[in-house]
Design an enzyme around this catalytic site. Structure first.
Site, PDB file in Angstrom:
ATOM      1  N   PHE A   1       0.830  -1.204   0.000  1.00 60.45           N
ATOM      2  CA  PHE A   1       0.000   0.000   0.000  1.00 60.45           C
ATOM      3  C   PHE A   1       0.865   1.255   0.000  1.00 60.45           C
ATOM      4  O   PHE A   1       1.832   1.362   0.751  1.00 60.45           O
ATOM      5  CB  PHE A   1      -0.914   0.008   1.240  1.00 60.45           C
ATOM      6  CG  PHE A   1      -1.895   1.153   1.264  1.00 60.45           C
ATOM      7  CD1 PHE A   1      -3.006   1.140   0.437  1.00 60.45           C
ATOM      8  CD2 PHE A   1      -1.697   2.246   2.091  1.00 60.45           C
ATOM      9  CE1 PHE A   1      -3.913   2.198   0.435  1.00 60.45           C
ATOM     10  CE2 PHE A   1      -2.600   3.306   2.108  1.00 60.45           C
ATOM     11  CZ  PHE A   1      -3.721   3.277   1.276  1.00 60.45           C
ATOM     12  N   VAL A   2       0.485   2.192  -0.865  1.00 60.47           N
ATOM     13  CA  VAL A   2       1.128   3.510  -0.910  1.00 60.47           C
ATOM     14  C   VAL A   2       0.027   4.552  -0.781  1.00 60.47           C
ATOM     15  O   VAL A   2      -1.003   4.459  -1.465  1.00 60.47           O
ATOM     16  CB  VAL A   2       1.910   3.695  -2.230  1.00 60.47           C
ATOM     17  CG1 VAL A   2       2.460   5.119  -2.337  1.00 60.47           C
ATOM     18  CG2 VAL A   2       3.049   2.684  -2.325  1.00 60.47           C
TER      19      VAL A   2
ATOM     20  N   GLY B   1       6.338   5.238  -8.761  1.00 59.78           N
ATOM     21  CA  GLY B   1       7.285   4.127  -8.716  1.00 59.78           C
ATOM     22  C   GLY B   1       7.565   3.637  -7.307  1.00 59.78           C
ATOM     23  O   GLY B   1       8.417   2.770  -7.105  1.00 59.78           O
TER      24      GLY B   1
ATOM     25  N   ASN C   1      -8.672  -6.047 -12.117  1.00 54.65           N
ATOM     26  CA  ASN C   1      -7.765  -4.903 -11.936  1.00 54.65           C
ATOM     27  C   ASN C   1      -6.649  -4.954 -12.983  1.00 54.65           C
ATOM     28  O   ASN C   1      -5.497  -5.303 -12.696  1.00 54.65           O
ATOM     29  CB  ASN C   1      -7.205  -4.922 -10.508  1.00 54.65           C
ATOM     30  CG  ASN C   1      -6.555  -3.593 -10.149  1.00 54.65           C
ATOM     31  OD1 ASN C   1      -6.252  -2.783 -11.030  1.00 54.65           O
ATOM     32  ND2 ASN C   1      -6.348  -3.367  -8.865  1.00 54.65           N
ATOM     33  N   VAL C   2      -7.004  -4.603 -14.207  1.00 54.63           N
ATOM     34  CA  VAL C   2      -6.079  -4.767 -15.337  1.00 54.63           C
ATOM     35  C   VAL C   2      -4.827  -3.901 -15.195  1.00 54.63           C
ATOM     36  O   VAL C   2      -3.744  -4.302 -15.622  1.00 54.63           O
ATOM     37  CB  VAL C   2      -6.774  -4.479 -16.688  1.00 54.63           C
ATOM     38  CG1 VAL C   2      -7.763  -5.584 -17.025  1.00 54.63           C
ATOM     39  CG2 VAL C   2      -7.469  -3.119 -16.671  1.00 54.63           C
ATOM     40  N   ASN C   3      -4.962  -2.730 -14.591  1.00 59.52           N
ATOM     41  CA  ASN C   3      -3.778  -1.888 -14.381  1.00 59.52           C
ATOM     42  C   ASN C   3      -2.785  -2.581 -13.464  1.00 59.52           C
ATOM     43  O   ASN C   3      -1.585  -2.588 -13.720  1.00 59.52           O
ATOM     44  CB  ASN C   3      -4.177  -0.542 -13.761  1.00 59.52           C
ATOM     45  CG  ASN C   3      -4.661   0.441 -14.802  1.00 59.52           C
ATOM     46  OD1 ASN C   3      -4.434   0.239 -16.001  1.00 59.52           O
ATOM     47  ND2 ASN C   3      -5.333   1.492 -14.364  1.00 59.52           N
TER      48      ASN C   3
ATOM     49  N   TYR D   1       2.181  -5.740 -12.499  1.00 61.83           N
ATOM     50  CA  TYR D   1       2.864  -6.911 -11.956  1.00 61.83           C
ATOM     51  C   TYR D   1       3.570  -7.695 -13.057  1.00 61.83           C
ATOM     52  O   TYR D   1       4.681  -8.206 -12.869  1.00 61.83           O
ATOM     53  CB  TYR D   1       1.871  -7.809 -11.208  1.00 61.83           C
ATOM     54  CG  TYR D   1       1.316  -7.182  -9.940  1.00 61.83           C
ATOM     55  CD1 TYR D   1       2.121  -6.438  -9.088  1.00 61.83           C
ATOM     56  CD2 TYR D   1      -0.024  -7.364  -9.580  1.00 61.83           C
ATOM     57  CE1 TYR D   1       1.616  -5.876  -7.922  1.00 61.83           C
ATOM     58  CE2 TYR D   1      -0.534  -6.806  -8.408  1.00 61.83           C
ATOM     59  CZ  TYR D   1       0.292  -6.064  -7.596  1.00 61.83           C
ATOM     60  OH  TYR D   1      -0.208  -5.514  -6.445  1.00 61.83           O
TER      61      TYR D   1
END
Lengths: 236, 236
Positions: free
Chosen positions: B163-164, B172, B201-203, B208
């Site tokens: 988590f950010v 990044g 969650n394609v992004n 990944y």
């Protein structure tokens, strides 16, 4: 994760959620005495063979690189339940002798009698003999370890592998092994027990759902391994 | 598992697989100084808030029952990397002061400078201030722990949460956190790093895969929890 081995197809739906045999039931017909105990380093040769059989069953022998030595150097390094933990399933045609050495480390072996309608022939009895002068054989195992739910703020267990040798399937032994892990999780006040299943394995999914599990439809596993993982050697 | 938080959408594809900023690069424009260090029990209030923000982000606050107390009683009970481990991401507009207390336990903090094209406003800087007299703030975390592959016969790491905080996304930093775990896995000669992602969650999946991960299409997570798990209290 390597893959929780697909369990045997479910036995007829039990009346109770767990549907385990009663330890007080009187053996009739052909009793199969079963015991679940913590594995020890002495069990590594049997564990290695069981994992290999699981790889064959799953047609994944190309992923099987474990050796007795690699298992010995990574397992049994922490007290049971704190890290990688193995419950071993043993069976016998006769009642188990009391072995107090298996009662240590906070886990009392679980014994159950399964009443079969015919004598069971184990073609690999000699290979999986547990101990020198006994008719006890190793029939399966479950490997699990703690995981953590940040939302619950507490640990659970992740079941990496559940395997029962072919001639002992469809008798409720896989259910007994998984129940033993679930029961241990409840004792430790853990919040979850989780594992994975192949989406096409409808028998396994039915079996797990009958045991009370939910299959989460949306989550996918991401795996970084081999050269793609090695690329991070000098990345940081 | 609670859910590895979907990361920020990927930044433009990096030229190298890891694409991390160079620690020797000269800060130009608006440097953001970042540090990844092992979390300590003193960080629990921040970690609790970060997990709560993650639950909000994932619209899963109904599953969020963790308290600072429940985290304190379950985390930091083992040496780092042997069980549940947290890397904390800190940021500052100025270079970090050397703090040797963070160099213990076999992990040297990782520092990187990100050159941003504008000054970053953190509306929660006061809430996430790390330390009393500093401008260092906590920007994110990754929680991971060992798992085990029986086929490989060796451990790996499972990433439970990444988590950010919102104002630090798309720079990044998520990649830096995940790379730190991958790098640690390689150092320890572990075989895999794994986590989960939501299939829609394609992004996140693209992000990944650009980091070298494979998404396994066939495996589904089974979860036994709540009353269904409690049913095993007296089952064994």
């Amino acid at each position: 994760m390597a893959a929780a081995a697909p369990p045997p197809p479910p036995t007829p739906a039990p009346s109770a959620p767990t549907g385990l045999p009663d330890s007080d039931s009187t053996p009739v017909g052909h009793p199969l005495f079963t015991r679940i105990r913590l594995a020890t380093p002495l069990d590594i040769p049997h564990i290695h063979k069981l994992i290999h059989q699981m790889a064959i069953f799953e047609k994944l022998t190309h992923l099987f690189t474990a050796t007795e030595s690699s298992l010995a150097s990574t397992l049994f390094k922490s007290p049971p339940f704190q890290s990688f933990t193995i419950f071993l399933l043993e069976v016998s045609a006769h009642p188990f002798e009391k072995d107090s050495s298996f009662h240590s480390q906070g886990f009392t072996p679980i014994e159950r009698i399964f009443n079969l309608d015919h004598t069971l022939i184990d073609p690999e009895a000699e290979t999986f003999k547990s101990g020198i002068n006994s008719d006890v054989v190793v029939a399966g195992f479950v490997l699990f370890f703690p995981n953590f739910s940040t939302f619950l703020g507490k640990p659970g267990f992740y079941v990496e592998d559940l395997f029962v040798r072919e001639c002992y399937r469809r008798k409720g032994l896989g259910k007994l092994l998984l129940s033993a892990v679930a029961s241990q999780a409840v004792k430790m006040e853990y919040g979850r027990v989780e594992w994975v299943v192949l989406d096409w394995n409808v028998n396994a999914i039915k079996f797990y759902e009958e045991m009370g599990a939910n299959v989460l439809p949306e989550w996918r596993i991401c795996r970084l391994t081999g050269p793609a993982l090695e690329a991070y050697r000098d990345a940081i």
